[in-house]
Design a protein around this motif. Structure first.
Motif, PDB file in Angstrom:
ATOM      1  N   GLN A 130       2.636  -9.714  -0.227  1.00 44.06           N
ATOM      2  CA  GLN A 130       3.373 -10.886   0.240  1.00 44.06           C
ATOM      3  C   GLN A 130       3.866 -11.776  -0.899  1.00 44.06           C
ATOM      4  O   GLN A 130       4.419 -12.849  -0.654  1.00 44.06           O
ATOM      5  CB  GLN A 130       2.477 -11.703   1.174  1.00 44.06           C
ATOM      6  N   PRO A 151       8.075 -10.840   5.432  1.00 37.33           N
ATOM      7  CA  PRO A 151       6.801 -11.500   5.110  1.00 37.33           C
ATOM      8  C   PRO A 151       6.943 -12.956   4.676  1.00 37.33           C
ATOM      9  O   PRO A 151       5.941 -13.683   4.608  1.00 37.33           O
ATOM     10  CB  PRO A 151       6.256 -10.641   3.958  1.00 37.33           C
ATOM     11  N   HIS A 152       8.188 -13.400   4.407  1.00 41.73           N
ATOM     12  CA  HIS A 152       8.397 -14.766   3.934  1.00 41.73           C
ATOM     13  C   HIS A 152       9.090 -15.640   4.986  1.00 41.73           C
ATOM     14  O   HIS A 152       9.434 -16.789   4.699  1.00 41.73           O
ATOM     15  CB  HIS A 152       9.216 -14.730   2.643  1.00 41.73           C
ATOM     16  N   GLY A 258      -2.877  -6.584   3.685  1.00 43.00           N
ATOM     17  CA  GLY A 258      -1.586  -6.963   4.250  1.00 43.00           C
ATOM     18  C   GLY A 258      -1.050  -5.979   5.261  1.00 43.00           C
ATOM     19  O   GLY A 258       0.067  -6.152   5.773  1.00 43.00           O
TER      20      GLY A 258
END
Length: 285
Positions: A130, A151-152, A258
């Protein structure tokens, strides 16, 4: 034997050097580096002794990546402006930073599987996967993947930064545009394209680089650019490989926190070539 009237050794040396000792009204070393903030940024969540190593390893890696992005972004701009000498210095520095990151894995590799297992439940789903800085580095080097924006998405400010790197031409794109400006035939498909798409190797691009490498005296700075790019990818491959071996050593084939396949995911990443024609042309020389 110590002379009873002698000053302590350290004090004697400091006095001889005339060092400043009073910083009550001046900026100190710690003030300049904001060490209070940095050294208090480690907040272990587990009671395990080894978690501090895990935190410091990743925090220092992020600091190196911050510098890497600073240098890499400036290098891309310099290549776009035909200012190759500054670009060479910056790219060489990026390669050296990657060497530091390779050796950093040696420290994390001292963490054994039982030691990592003791802290893993406290990590939740947080993962180096991430890292927005790492993603910007990959995008700047041409490894574009729209899925890596997701992921952001929870941080609009970071998403905007990562998306800007995703949409912009990368280092290799600017290198090919430079070749074209110098009169070397580069296919139009690789000079103006959708920069968000992964780079596709091309035989004509290989021929363009071959023209440089077959006459290095005539194209010396372009030849040097090709070698700087090769050095950079070489260092990046070592960084990825050391990441893979450290993960396999510490967690084996467990899935990453993750959600990635862990070792299997990292092995697939080893097959990614950033500047493929610069490697392929060596067979033709």
């Amino acid at each position: 034997m110590t002379c009873p009237h002698a000053a302590p050794r350290g004090e004697h040396i400091v006095r001889d050097e005339g060092a400043q000792l009073d910083f009550s009204g001046d900026m100190s070393y710690g003030d300049y580096l904001q060490l209070d903030r940095i050294l208090n940024a480690q907040k272990p969540l587990s009671p395990d002794h080894n978690e501090l190593l895990f935190i410091v390893q990743h925090q220092t890696s992020e600091l190196w990546m911050k510098l890497m992005l600073h240098e890499l972004g400036a290098a891309v701009d310099a290549v776009a402006r035909d200012q190759l000498q500054p670009a060479f210095k910056m790219l060489a520095r990026v390669s050296k930073i990657m060497e530091q990151l390779v050796h950093a894995w040696d420290v994390l590799a001292t963490m054994t599987p039982p030691e990592y297992s003791a802290i893993r439940p406290y990590l939740g789903h947080s993962s180096g996967f991430q890292s927005w800085q790492y993603r910007c580095i990959e995008f700047s080097l041409g490894n574009k993947n729209a899925a890596m924006l997701q992921p952001h998405a929870h941080r609009p400010d970071l998403l905007a930064t990562v998306e800007a790197a995703w949409r912009a031409p990368g280092l290799y794109d600017e290198a090919l545009r430079l070749l074209a400006r110098r009169g070397i035939a580069v296919p139009a498909s690789h000079l103006e394209r959708d920069w968000t798409r992964p780079y596709t190797p091309d035989a004509e691009v290989e021929q363009a680089w071959l023209a440089v490498y077959r006459d290095p005296q005539r194209h010396w700075d372009l030849y040097q650019l090709g070698e700087e790019l090769t050095d950079l990818e070489d260092a990046f491959r070592l960084w990825r490989f050391r990441h893979l071996t450290t993960v396999e050593r510490v967690i084996g084939f467990k899935r990453g926190t993750g959600g990635t396949g862990g070792v299997s995911y990292l092995r697939r990443m080893l097959d990614t070539e950033l500047f493929p024609e610069l490697w392929a042309l060596r067979t033709q020389l």
